[in-house]
Every structure is written in structure tokens, then in C-alpha cells.
Scaffold this active site. Sequence first.
Site, PDB file in Angstrom:
ATOM      1  CD  GLN A   1      -7.163   5.910   8.341  1.00 18.55           C
ATOM      2  OE1 GLN A   1      -6.829   5.446   9.411  1.00 18.55           O
ATOM      3  NE2 GLN A   1      -8.049   5.312   7.563  1.00 18.55           N
TER       4      GLN A   1
ATOM      5  N   GLY B   1       0.827  -1.212   0.000  1.00 20.59           N
ATOM      6  CA  GLY B   1       0.000   0.000   0.000  1.00 20.59           C
ATOM      7  C   GLY B   1       0.856   1.255   0.000  1.00 20.59           C
TER       8      GLY B   1
ATOM      9  CB  THR C   1       3.255   0.080   6.738  1.00 17.08           C
ATOM     10  OG1 THR C   1       1.870  -0.020   7.115  1.00 17.08           O
ATOM     11  CG2 THR C   1       4.065  -0.446   7.903  1.00 17.08           C
ATOM     12  CB  ILE C   2      -0.357   4.253   7.463  1.00 19.33           C
ATOM     13  CG1 ILE C   2      -1.342   3.161   7.026  1.00 19.33           C
ATOM     14  CG2 ILE C   2      -0.030   5.197   6.314  1.00 19.33           C
ATOM     15  CD1 ILE C   2      -2.751   3.670   6.805  1.00 19.33           C
ATOM     16  CG  ASP C   3      -1.231  -0.900   8.797  1.00 22.02           C
ATOM     17  OD1 ASP C   3      -1.951   0.109   8.719  1.00 22.02           O
ATOM     18  OD2 ASP C   3      -1.450  -1.945   8.157  1.00 22.02           O
TER      19      ASP C   3
END
Length: 347
Positions: free
Chosen positions: A270, A16, A138-140
Amino acid sequence: MSNAKPKRIGILTAGGDCPGLNAAIRGVGKTAIVEYGMEVIGFNAGYSGLINKDYIELKESQLSGILTLGGTILGTSREKPFKMVKNGQKDLHKPEKIIQTYNDLNLDCVVCIGGNGTMKTASLLGKEGLNVVGIPKTIDNDVWGTDVTFGFDSAVQIATESIDRLHTTANSHQRVMIIEIMGHHAGWLALYSGLAGGGDIILLPELEYNIRSVCKKIESRYENKKPYSIVVVAEGIKHPKDKSAATYIAEAINTYTGIDTRETVLGYIQRGGSPTPMDRILATRYGAYAAESIANGNFGTMVAIRNNELINVPLEEVGGKLSLVDPNLPLVQNARKMGVSFGDEYL
Ligand code: F6P
């Protein structure tokens, strides 16, 4: 593979997209060209570009002006070349094509910028004999082996601002506002934005919740003259798959408490837009360190940051693991002591 001093490197972004990818590409590319005199190419659309020999030459001029851009100038995809196809069989053609591309283009290393899946693939390519260096994004924030991934800070900022904006409707209409934040396995983004945004209840995939516990918290706030609540839920919490986590929680709260509820699924907002200064710096540091790692022959590693120090972690150790929120994390404990509910108080 050649043991000669690396001269020509490839860069790809996979998985992503997230803010900071271009800053990382720029960090690797500029350092490789300016400091080490390397040639740099960029593969289009993640591992697909390696499979299909789809690439562009990257000169220093092409790396200028991209620091603040969101997304990735190289494009990305979720292509997993080692994925099982039918009947538990692997499509052996894809790894073969990648090796062919690597050799045809006389590469000395490929820099793979991505999350857990990307690191796993990079590790497997290393086992096939390719020189690889990984950069975690990663945004996670769930890549194992590093304290933080770039993309996370930008996403926390966006999600926090969104939660801030929900407070006004929650207060004005005396409603329960539910906001769904990205994160299938890891609740870092929901935890950080939930705390920064003053969420009353925060539900994370790592902590088992009970809907009655959630409702009790909302009712007790109501009784204490706070007839409004903000509930932050990670998309990966346990819920029926025919609806979003936010819709499920909103419907359940309304059914049990009768209080008016509204849900917001924040989604791809986001992951979009320009990176924060923190992410620009982190991505730049990672990128520059990746180029240095190549120059030093530290292949088969992911660049990582621990206690603000850049290090190389063997990709073999990273692949297949996740960095998850520990329920005993001091941050979680502090929040509980301030009255924040994680939906597990009356399990
Ligand atoms: O890994 C980042 C992430 O944004 C997750 O938070 C989310 O669950 C997932 O990607 C969505 O992936 P896709 O855009 O491929 O559906």
C-alpha cells in the site's frame, strides 16, 4: 534566528514512506531554486540527518527525474528527537544537536515532510527558535488541519485494486475474503478502498464493531443467495494483539458461521511504488507552496489544503491531533443506506 530574507533551506522526509515524497521534495526544491534563488540541502533519514548533520546539497539537476519515483530519495526514519527516554527524562542532546546543525549550515528554514509525529516534532523545533515549515503526507490521511494528505490517493488505488481482485476468489469459491488495510488510528484508507472496491462489510477503528453483527450480515447475505462476502478491516480495529486484525476476524467468522474464510494482509504494498497523478499534483502544489511560504516568512506553519485552496496552518494547532472518520460522515451514512455493514448494526 535571522530575520534576513531566507536563502538556504533544508528539506527532510520523516515517518513512514509513501508515494509522492519525491514529488514534494522536487516541488519545494525547484520552486526554491528557480523562483526564489535559494540554496537547498536535503537531510538523510528524517530527523536523524538533522541530528547527525548528515545531508546532501540538492541542485536543480538532482531534482529532475524524481517526480514519478516512489519512496524518498532522502530516506526516512521514525526518529523522534524530543521523545522521552528512561524515567520520563528527555534526551536533551538531540534537540541541541539539531540547533547546532541548523546554525552550522546557516539555514534559514527546514521543510519537514511527514505525518502527525513529524508535525509535532516540527512544532517543537519551532519553539526552540528554528524556522520550520511542514508538509503533510501519509497514506492514512489522518493529519489534522488539512482536507487531504498526499500518499492517500495512491494507497486507495492500490488497496481498491487488491479488493477488486479478491472478488473473483470470493465468488468462485463462495468464501468470505477478509482484507486488512493499513491505518492504526484512522480508517480513511479502509473506508475509501472498501467503498471503491465494493466491500460488503467495512470495519474501522473509529466505529465500535460487534463480531456477531458481522456474522449476521454474512449469514443474511448467504440466505439471500450471496454465499460470498468481502470484509475490509483496518489494521487498528479492536482485536487481540497476538494475531493480525484480519486473522482474528477470519477465525471468528469461521467459528460462528462455519463458512470458509481466507485473509489477506495487504501490508507495505500500500505504501510502495509510483504516486498517482492526483498525488503528484497535490505533492507538487504543497511543495511549491512551502517554498512560497518560506519566501513570505510564514514559519511555524504547515501547508494545508482546504476546499482546494492552499493555506498555512500554525504547527502548534496541528501537533498531537488526528483527523479521524466521523461516524456521521455522509459517506458512511450513504454506504449504510446501500446495505454496507460497519459491524455495529446489532450492538
Ligand atoms: O503511517 C503510515 C503507516 O503505514 C500506517 O498505516 C501503519 O500503521 C504504519 O505506518 C506502519 O509503520 P511502520 O512501517 O513504521 O511499522
